[in-house]
Design a protein around this motif. Structure first.
Motif, PDB file in Angstrom:
ATOM      1  N   VAL A 161       0.852  -1.192   0.000  1.00 31.43           N
ATOM      2  CA  VAL A 161       0.000   0.000   0.000  1.00 31.43           C
ATOM      3  C   VAL A 161       0.885   1.239   0.000  1.00 31.43           C
ATOM      4  O   VAL A 161       1.884   1.302   0.737  1.00 31.43           O
ATOM      5  CB  VAL A 161      -0.929   0.011   1.233  1.00 31.43           C
ATOM      6  CG1 VAL A 161      -1.767   1.283   1.267  1.00 31.43           C
ATOM      7  CG2 VAL A 161      -1.824  -1.215   1.224  1.00 31.43           C
ATOM      8  N   SER A 162       0.520   2.196  -0.825  1.00 32.82           N
ATOM      9  CA  SER A 162       1.294   3.431  -0.931  1.00 32.82           C
ATOM     10  C   SER A 162       1.291   4.192   0.395  1.00 32.82           C
ATOM     11  O   SER A 162       0.237   4.437   0.983  1.00 32.82           O
ATOM     12  CB  SER A 162       0.719   4.320  -2.034  1.00 32.82           C
ATOM     13  OG  SER A 162       1.303   5.598  -2.004  1.00 32.82           O
ATOM     14  N   THR A 163       2.485   4.535   0.851  1.00 33.13           N
ATOM     15  CA  THR A 163       2.604   5.314   2.085  1.00 33.13           C
ATOM     16  C   THR A 163       1.977   6.696   1.919  1.00 33.13           C
ATOM     17  O   THR A 163       1.341   7.224   2.842  1.00 33.13           O
ATOM     18  CB  THR A 163       4.075   5.452   2.490  1.00 33.13           C
ATOM     19  OG1 THR A 163       4.652   4.155   2.620  1.00 33.13           O
ATOM     20  CG2 THR A 163       4.214   6.202   3.802  1.00 33.13           C
ATOM     21  N   ILE A 181      -4.860  17.028  -0.079  1.00 36.29           N
ATOM     22  CA  ILE A 181      -5.103  16.957  -1.526  1.00 36.29           C
ATOM     23  C   ILE A 181      -3.777  16.840  -2.277  1.00 36.29           C
ATOM     24  O   ILE A 181      -3.640  16.030  -3.206  1.00 36.29           O
ATOM     25  CB  ILE A 181      -5.887  18.194  -1.991  1.00 36.29           C
ATOM     26  CG1 ILE A 181      -7.312  18.161  -1.415  1.00 36.29           C
ATOM     27  CG2 ILE A 181      -5.942  18.258  -3.515  1.00 36.29           C
ATOM     28  CD1 ILE A 181      -8.125  19.386  -1.753  1.00 36.29           C
ATOM     29  N   LEU A 182      -2.785  17.639  -1.885  1.00 38.91           N
ATOM     30  CA  LEU A 182      -1.484  17.591  -2.553  1.00 38.91           C
ATOM     31  C   LEU A 182      -0.820  16.226  -2.377  1.00 38.91           C
ATOM     32  O   LEU A 182      -0.278  15.658  -3.337  1.00 38.91           O
ATOM     33  CB  LEU A 182      -0.586  18.696  -2.003  1.00 38.91           C
ATOM     34  CG  LEU A 182      -1.041  20.141  -2.273  1.00 38.91           C
ATOM     35  CD1 LEU A 182      -0.078  21.130  -1.619  1.00 38.91           C
ATOM     36  CD2 LEU A 182      -1.133  20.403  -3.771  1.00 38.91           C
ATOM     37  N   VAL A 183      -0.870  15.702  -1.154  1.00 36.51           N
ATOM     38  CA  VAL A 183      -0.279  14.388  -0.907  1.00 36.51           C
ATOM     39  C   VAL A 183      -1.026  13.305  -1.684  1.00 36.51           C
ATOM     40  O   VAL A 183      -0.423  12.361  -2.217  1.00 36.51           O
ATOM     41  CB  VAL A 183      -0.278  14.077   0.607  1.00 36.51           C
ATOM     42  CG1 VAL A 183       0.207  12.655   0.871  1.00 36.51           C
ATOM     43  CG2 VAL A 183       0.597  15.071   1.355  1.00 36.51           C
ATOM     44  N   SER A 232       1.509   0.265  -7.000  1.00 39.92           N
ATOM     45  CA  SER A 232       1.171  -0.042  -5.605  1.00 39.92           C
ATOM     46  C   SER A 232      -0.310   0.204  -5.345  1.00 39.92           C
ATOM     47  O   SER A 232      -1.012   0.846  -6.135  1.00 39.92           O
ATOM     48  CB  SER A 232       2.026   0.803  -4.657  1.00 39.92           C
ATOM     49  OG  SER A 232       1.836   2.181  -4.919  1.00 39.92           O
ATOM     50  N   ARG A 233      -0.801  -0.300  -4.226  1.00 39.56           N
ATOM     51  CA  ARG A 233      -2.213  -0.147  -3.878  1.00 39.56           C
ATOM     52  C   ARG A 233      -2.439   1.114  -3.047  1.00 39.56           C
ATOM     53  O   ARG A 233      -1.494   1.734  -2.582  1.00 39.56           O
ATOM     54  CB  ARG A 233      -2.689  -1.378  -3.101  1.00 39.56           C
ATOM     55  CG  ARG A 233      -2.668  -2.659  -3.932  1.00 39.56           C
ATOM     56  CD  ARG A 233      -3.220  -3.847  -3.168  1.00 39.56           C
ATOM     57  NE  ARG A 233      -2.416  -4.154  -1.987  1.00 39.56           N
ATOM     58  CZ  ARG A 233      -2.883  -4.175  -0.745  1.00 39.56           C
ATOM     59  NH1 ARG A 233      -4.156  -3.875  -0.502  1.00 39.56           N
ATOM     60  NH2 ARG A 233      -2.087  -4.496   0.271  1.00 39.56           N
ATOM     61  N   GLY A 234      -3.719   1.473  -2.851  1.00 37.24           N
ATOM     62  CA  GLY A 234      -4.053   2.623  -2.017  1.00 37.24           C
ATOM     63  C   GLY A 234      -4.985   3.621  -2.677  1.00 37.24           C
ATOM     64  O   GLY A 234      -5.236   4.702  -2.130  1.00 37.24           O
ATOM     65  N   MET A 235      -5.533   3.265  -3.861  1.00 31.79           N
ATOM     66  CA  MET A 235      -6.417   4.193  -4.555  1.00 31.79           C
ATOM     67  C   MET A 235      -7.676   4.499  -3.741  1.00 31.79           C
ATOM     68  O   MET A 235      -8.171   5.630  -3.742  1.00 31.79           O
ATOM     69  CB  MET A 235      -6.811   3.618  -5.917  1.00 31.79           C
ATOM     70  CG  MET A 235      -7.626   4.583  -6.781  1.00 31.79           C
ATOM     71  SD  MET A 235      -6.746   6.115  -7.143  1.00 31.79           S
ATOM     72  CE  MET A 235      -5.419   5.480  -8.177  1.00 31.79           C
ATOM     73  N   SER A 236      -8.196   3.512  -3.019  1.00 32.30           N
ATOM     74  CA  SER A 236      -9.395   3.743  -2.208  1.00 32.30           C
ATOM     75  C   SER A 236      -9.125   4.767  -1.102  1.00 32.30           C
ATOM     76  O   SER A 236      -9.992   5.587  -0.771  1.00 32.30           O
ATOM     77  CB  SER A 236      -9.887   2.437  -1.604  1.00 32.30           C
ATOM     78  OG  SER A 236      -8.887   1.866  -0.760  1.00 32.30           O
ATOM     79  N   ARG A 237      -7.926   4.755  -0.559  1.00 25.53           N
ATOM     80  CA  ARG A 237      -7.567   5.718   0.477  1.00 25.53           C
ATOM     81  C   ARG A 237      -7.460   7.127  -0.107  1.00 25.53           C
ATOM     82  O   ARG A 237      -7.846   8.114   0.538  1.00 25.53           O
ATOM     83  CB  ARG A 237      -6.253   5.308   1.144  1.00 25.53           C
ATOM     84  CG  ARG A 237      -6.323   3.932   1.790  1.00 25.53           C
ATOM     85  CD  ARG A 237      -5.075   3.597   2.575  1.00 25.53           C
ATOM     86  NE  ARG A 237      -5.158   2.240   3.123  1.00 25.53           N
ATOM     87  CZ  ARG A 237      -4.325   1.723   4.002  1.00 25.53           C
ATOM     88  NH1 ARG A 237      -3.304   2.457   4.441  1.00 25.53           N
ATOM     89  NH2 ARG A 237      -4.478   0.493   4.432  1.00 25.53           N
ATOM     90  N   ILE A 238      -6.937   7.206  -1.315  1.00 21.45           N
ATOM     91  CA  ILE A 238      -6.854   8.515  -1.967  1.00 21.45           C
ATOM     92  C   ILE A 238      -8.254   9.072  -2.233  1.00 21.45           C
ATOM     93  O   ILE A 238      -8.530  10.252  -1.981  1.00 21.45           O
ATOM     94  CB  ILE A 238      -6.063   8.402  -3.287  1.00 21.45           C
ATOM     95  CG1 ILE A 238      -4.623   7.993  -3.004  1.00 21.45           C
ATOM     96  CG2 ILE A 238      -6.099   9.712  -4.054  1.00 21.45           C
ATOM     97  CD1 ILE A 238      -3.814   7.737  -4.264  1.00 21.45           C
ATOM     98  N   LEU A 239      -9.150   8.241  -2.736  1.00 18.70           N
ATOM     99  CA  LEU A 239     -10.507   8.694  -3.032  1.00 18.70           C
ATOM    100  C   LEU A 239     -11.240   9.120  -1.759  1.00 18.70           C
ATOM    101  O   LEU A 239     -11.970  10.113  -1.759  1.00 18.70           O
ATOM    102  CB  LEU A 239     -11.286   7.586  -3.753  1.00 18.70           C
ATOM    103  CG  LEU A 239     -10.771   7.216  -5.154  1.00 18.70           C
ATOM    104  CD1 LEU A 239     -11.574   6.055  -5.720  1.00 18.70           C
ATOM    105  CD2 LEU A 239     -10.844   8.423  -6.079  1.00 18.70           C
TER     106      LEU A 239
END
Length: 283
Positions: free
Chosen positions: A14-16, A64-66, A79-86
């Protein structure tokens, strides 16, 4: 011959950055709620409370920037983590939407904070005057002709309310509406002789942050009828972003509606029992 067992499936990490974007968004929500509670309940002075609020908005912007950086990283290395970004972007949008709307209002509306239906002789703050002295608060004295001219251009419909009812009836209607809105009434004086002037002073709150805005209502006789003048002024900040004008306009509308409904209500006639018919005596 021994059977070869393949290594178990290894998922991408997962992307840090995605995790940081989500955590910053959640932290900004907590900070916004804390700042609102600080303002509403007066735990701290106004400046520290606002510093907390703007710090929360800054966290949302940083999130938002991160999140954008995390999206770029995921696009490159898979890497994974798109759901966390959304999730972070959704939270940030909710937090920043209303402040963005207020920023637009700040650019479009005049930088005034004291609105009244009678700029020549505005209702005074008497009982509220001590609450508007010192501590960075706006003065209880009316802002002056410059503010009146700015108000006339931006809010031309803010005018004295003319009612075809006695002053006491107009005062009762205004007080009932103030009570219904749950404004904190500081002083009330009905228009009884020999005064003939009714006054209501109350404290209203803005919907979200709960900033205090002071209201003074004056009811005077106009022959057999009455005049109602209203003044609403922010206790803090040079610009009210239209909140005082909106408050007065809505109160004017409700006063007129209440008086019209009362005048249109049919008068109940007292019930008169029917007289028994006289019996005819046959002779």
């Amino acid at each position: 011959m021994a059977r070869r067992i393949s290594a178990p499936y290894q998922s991408e990490p997962v992307s840090t950055l995605a995790t940081w974007a989500r955590n910053l968004a959640i932290f900004s929500v907590v900070a916004v709620v804390v700042s609102i509670l600080i303002v509403r309940f007066g735990f701290l002075e106004m400046k520290p409370a606002l510093a907390t609020f703007f710090g929360a908005l800054a966290c949302a912007g940083l999130s938002i920037l991160v999140g954008m950086a995390a999206f770029a990283a995921i696009w490159q290395n898979g890497s994974r983590g798109m759901s966390r970004i959304l999730l972070a972007l959704l939270i940030d949008t909710i937090i920043l939407a209303y402040p963005a709307y207020l920023a637009v209002q700040y650019r479009e509306l005049p930088a005034i904070h004291d609105i009244t239906t009678d700029p020549i002789d505005p209702p005074r703050f008497e009982a509220l005057a001590p609450l508007r002295s010192g501590g960075g608060t706006n003065s209880a004295v009316y802002a002056g002709l410059y503010s009146a001219e700015q108000q006339r251009r931006a809010y031309p419909d803010i005018e004295t309310v003319q009612l075809e009812v006695p002053p006491q009836r107009a005062f009762d209607v205004a007080l009932a509406l103030v009570t219904k809105r749950k404004w904190l009434v500081i002083d009330e004086r009905s228009p009884q002789p020999p005064r003939r002037i009714g006054r209501i002073e109350a404290v209203a709150r803005t919907p979200i942050m709960g900033f205090r805005e002071d209201v003074s209502i004056r009811v005077t006789a106009d022959g057999e009828d009455s005049r109602v003048d209203i003044r609403s002024s922010s206790r803090y900040f040079e610009s009210d972003l239209g909140s005082n004008a909106a408050r007065i306009a809505k109160l004017i509308e409700d006063i007129n509606t209440a008086v019209e409904n009362a005048n249109l209500k049919p008068v109940k006639k007292p019930h008169v029992p029917a007289k028994p018919q006289a019996k005819t005596v046959k002779k």
